[in-house]
Design a protein around this motif. Structure first.
Motif, PDB file in Angstrom:
ATOM      1  N   CYS A 289       0.875  -1.166   0.000  1.00 53.72           N
ATOM      2  CA  CYS A 289       0.000   0.000   0.000  1.00 53.72           C
ATOM      3  C   CYS A 289       0.913   1.217   0.000  1.00 53.72           C
ATOM      4  O   CYS A 289       1.770   1.349   0.875  1.00 53.72           O
ATOM      5  N   THR A 290       0.721   2.113  -0.966  1.00 50.03           N
ATOM      6  CA  THR A 290       1.650   3.240  -1.130  1.00 50.03           C
ATOM      7  C   THR A 290       1.315   4.445  -0.248  1.00 50.03           C
ATOM      8  O   THR A 290       1.979   5.466  -0.328  1.00 50.03           O
ATOM      9  N   ALA A 291       0.284   4.320   0.564  1.00 54.93           N
ATOM     10  CA  ALA A 291      -0.105   5.463   1.407  1.00 54.93           C
ATOM     11  C   ALA A 291       0.990   5.762   2.428  1.00 54.93           C
ATOM     12  O   ALA A 291       1.944   5.010   2.576  1.00 54.93           O
ATOM     13  N   PRO A 320       6.591   8.580  -6.136  1.00 56.74           N
ATOM     14  CA  PRO A 320       6.446   7.827  -7.393  1.00 56.74           C
ATOM     15  C   PRO A 320       7.301   8.358  -8.548  1.00 56.74           C
ATOM     16  O   PRO A 320       7.466   7.672  -9.549  1.00 56.74           O
ATOM     17  N   PHE A 328       7.372   3.116  -9.020  1.00 61.70           N
ATOM     18  CA  PHE A 328       6.386   2.177  -8.455  1.00 61.70           C
ATOM     19  C   PHE A 328       6.511   0.807  -9.124  1.00 61.70           C
ATOM     20  O   PHE A 328       6.519  -0.231  -8.472  1.00 61.70           O
ATOM     21  N   TYR A 341      -1.926  -1.131  -3.749  1.00 56.58           N
ATOM     22  CA  TYR A 341      -3.050  -0.282  -3.307  1.00 56.58           C
ATOM     23  C   TYR A 341      -2.579   1.161  -3.312  1.00 56.58           C
ATOM     24  O   TYR A 341      -1.615   1.503  -2.615  1.00 56.58           O
ATOM     25  N   THR A 342      -3.209   2.015  -4.100  1.00 56.66           N
ATOM     26  CA  THR A 342      -2.730   3.400  -4.206  1.00 56.66           C
ATOM     27  C   THR A 342      -3.905   4.367  -4.360  1.00 56.66           C
ATOM     28  O   THR A 342      -5.060   3.981  -4.226  1.00 56.66           O
ATOM     29  N   ALA A 346      -2.285   9.469  -7.752  1.00 58.83           N
ATOM     30  CA  ALA A 346      -1.002   8.904  -8.179  1.00 58.83           C
ATOM     31  C   ALA A 346      -1.155   8.272  -9.559  1.00 58.83           C
ATOM     32  O   ALA A 346      -0.294   8.425 -10.428  1.00 58.83           O
ATOM     33  N   THR A 371      -7.674   1.117  -5.163  1.00 52.65           N
ATOM     34  CA  THR A 371      -7.597   2.575  -5.074  1.00 52.65           C
ATOM     35  C   THR A 371      -8.407   3.043  -3.872  1.00 52.65           C
ATOM     36  O   THR A 371      -9.341   2.378  -3.437  1.00 52.65           O
TER      37      THR A 371
END
Ligand code: WTA
Length: 636
Positions: A289-291, A320, A328, A341-342, A346, A371
């Motif tokens: 997850c990129t959060a 990113p 990514f 999960y982004t 982004a 998302t």
């Protein structure tokens, strides 16, 4: 057996029906079979939305870190718990096993104890996306301290407000942070914040960038010195299911941020359950997850949900676009990421770049794409589906909020057929409803209204820290016996939900909730400003950008407008953070107002969105003549 893992659509419906028929027994079975409790509950649920008071698993005792760490040691000690990917691609990724993580969390917990932190104390955490952030969060949970993570992109003044609101005596911060090719001086920001937060007696500083910092005698301590000396065993503090686990601030439509309080037992059960199902998580997956952990998405779906399932969760420090727009996808290939999960913002930003950035990587490990944070537009959805998922990975468009603690409406991948821009169906246990202008529930399909939830779920926030009245007024007063989300939604012919956006004065910019009030407050502090109003307007990458209408005092008239614009944006960056800067600033001679003096944002929104054909009836305004001049001078 509980239905912990849904595998096909029929099963979803069967589980959903069961969950609605008898929510208590549904959640009780799941809680019983999949978690470690020191003592079982006396009562599964008691609730009253009119107070509001919600209690799940009352009487139960547990420690969430025993569920996220200790219980995995028997079978997964050498499995990677956190896979840390640094900002600099040349720096080695770090695989932190469950054994290591358990040890490091225990040491950190002992450090906190040595600094006098006790059960119930609030600990502010202001850190970049480095392992110490997850470790600090878990260390607080280990000893029953309440963490309050503040996103390390917030300004000194926003940080200080949050520290003071929940009365933190200690902060965990870092010397600096790496973001792409920039180094940010976090400690500097903290020093400024603490000038206005005299309650903080201790600041533990993590060494990350080796930037020179000023250490205040008697207050600031390097963490590594203490950490090295700390014992690596720390008994978990036994918590009641309803003891607070954390506070996380979210913007509201008034100036002050709302410290949402989440409690322990229900939050754990719900985030773990939804993680398992929404990402169809399986034992050997590599989930990313990129959060940032500074937001709820990071709390629930980088830290607690994945770790409660014994998963490997990737933590990425960087951005990113660094060293290029393929970062990514390079990480997905390198670590063979299975769930990604982004945020739509982004995706939109990356979709603007050359396709080669995504095409040159092998993304065949991916099984599920997700998302969150704002509505995803159709174009971005297709780009994600075509170029990242290669039409082979279902996209889960997950709708939820800081207040809900976990994902509420989302497809179950490989079960729910997806449609672009639709969050589709409620997860088990979630009972959405749409309301009309007369506060009546709208029945049937192909309808649109305000989205509410009729029945409590285990991870709903229990209060706003220090202000239960505001909690009631914001979420439970618009509709009797319902939780009001602040969002609008449509229900299509088959019952799928599509979230249409906020219906209040919160604007979502690049996935960040920004209240208009705090931004206007910041602008109004400028000596040349008389009055201001902020609205959102559609933006290619950010989803929404901010448009400010500002009237000047006499002292401001005749001043260079571009200089003024810069000064105003600088003020916003200092008060709130750079994310809240305005894209457009129009100086106007007045703002359209109702006779009771309320600014008519509806009109301003239309003008900013170039939708001036039909502004509606403006004749009832106090000053209808300003509308024309605003329209003529609009920055579009
Ligand atoms: C919006 C983030 C459309 C919504 C987890 C909500 C979404 C607010 C979606 C909460 C989605 C979140 N589709 N809109 N899939 N997910 N939102 O508190 O307006 O940062 O109320 O929580 O984001 O933002 P928050």
């Amino acid at each position: 057996m509980s239905n912990y893992h849904i595998k096909h659509l029929e099963e979803y419906w069967q589980v959903y029906r069961k969950s609605v028929r008898n929510p208590e027994s549904f959640w009780e079975e799941i809680a019983e079979e999949h978690f470690l409790w020191r003592k079982k509950w006396d009562n599964v649920l008691s609730w009253d939305f009119s107070k509001p008071e919600i209690k799940w698993f009352e009487g139960a005792q547990l420690n969430i870190t025993e569920n996220c760490l200790d219980r995995h040691l028997a079978s997964r000690a050498d499995k990677t718990a956190i896979l840390f990917e640094p900002n600099n691609p040349d720096e080695k990724a770090e695989h932190i096993t469950y054994r290591d993580l358990h040890r490091r969390v225990s040491k950190m917990a002992n450090v906190l104890k040595s600094q006098g932190v006790k059960k119930g104390d609030r600990v502010c955490i202001y850190l970049p996306m480095i392992p110490e952030l997850a470790i600090s969060v878990l260390a607080c949970a280990r000893i029953g301290a309440v963490h309050s993570v503040v996103f390390a992109g917030f300004s000194a003044s926003a940080l200080s407000t949050r520290i003071n609101d929940c009365d933190c005596k200690i902060i965990i911060c870092a010397d600096g942070s790496f973001r792409g090719n920039k180094t940010l001086d976090l400690k500097d920001i903290v020093d400024k914040a603490l000038e206005n937060s005299p309650g903080v007696k201790t600041s533990l500083v993590v060494r990350r960038t080796n930037t020179t910092v000023v250490m205040k005698e008697g207050r600031d301590v390097w963490l590594d010195d203490l950490f090295d000396k700390a014992e690596d065993v720390c008994k978990a503090t036994v918590m009641d299911a309803e003891d607070p686990l954390f506070i996380l601030y979210t913007s509201g439509s008034t100036g002050k941020p709302k410290g949402m309080v989440h409690t322990t037992g229900g939050y754990m059960v719900y985030t773990a359950y939804t993680f398992k199902n929404v990402f169809q998580y399986r034992e050997d997956d590599i989930y990313w997850c990129t959060a940032d952990i500074g937001w709820i998405t990071g709390h629930s779906y980088i830290v607690y949900g994945p770790l409660a399932n014994g998963a490997t969760t990737v933590m990425f420090e960087g951005v990113p676009s660094y060293p290029d727009y393929g970062r990514f996808w390079g990480i997905v290939e390198k670590h063979k990421v299975t769930q990604f999960y982004t945020a739509p913002t982004a995706i939109r930003a990356l979709a603007k770049e050359n396709l080669n950035f995504v095409e040159k990587y092998n993304l065949s490990s991916l099984k599920v794409l997700g998302t969150v944070g704002e509505p995803i537009n159709e174009e971005a959805w297709h780009w994600y589906n075509d170029h990242v998922g290669k039409k082979n990975s279902p996209i889960v468009d997950t709708w939820w909020q800081t207040e809900t603690g976990g994902i509420m409406i989302s497809p179950i991948p490989y079960s729910t057929p997806t449609i672009p821009t639709f969050a589709t169906l409620p997860l088990p246990g979630i009972q959405p409803a749409l309301m009309d202008e007369n506060a009546k529930e709208i029945q049937g399909n192909q309808v649109e209204g305000r989205l509410t939830i009729k029945f409590p779920w285990p991870s709903i926030a229990r209060t706003i820290y220090g202000n239960h009245d505001r909690y009631r007024d914001t979420y439970f007063s618009a509709y009797k016996d319902m939780y009001f989300t602040g969002d609008g939604a449509r229900r299509d012919a088959v019952g799928y939900y599509r979230i249409t956006g906020r219906v209040d004065d919160v604007i979502i910019v690049s996935g960040h909730n920004l209240g208009t009030a705090p931004i206007e407050d910041a602008i109004n502090e400028h000596p040349a400003v008389a009055e201001s109003a902020i609205v959102g307007f559609p933006h290619d990458i950010k989803g929404n950008a901010l448009y400010g209408y500002i009237t000047l005092k006499e002292t401001g008239e005749g001043r260079d407008q571009d200089n003024l614009r810069n000064e105003i944006n600088q003020l916003i960056a200092t008060r709130i953070g750079p994310i809240a800067k305005l894209d457009k600033i129009q100086f106007t001679e007045g703002l359209p107002k109702t006779r009771s003096g309320k600014i008519m944002r509806r009109i301003l929104r239309k003008i900013a969105g170039k939708d001036t054909e039909n502004l509606g009836d403006i004749s009832t305004l106090l000053n209808p003549e300003v509308v024309k001049s605003i329209k003529n001078n609009a920055l579009v």
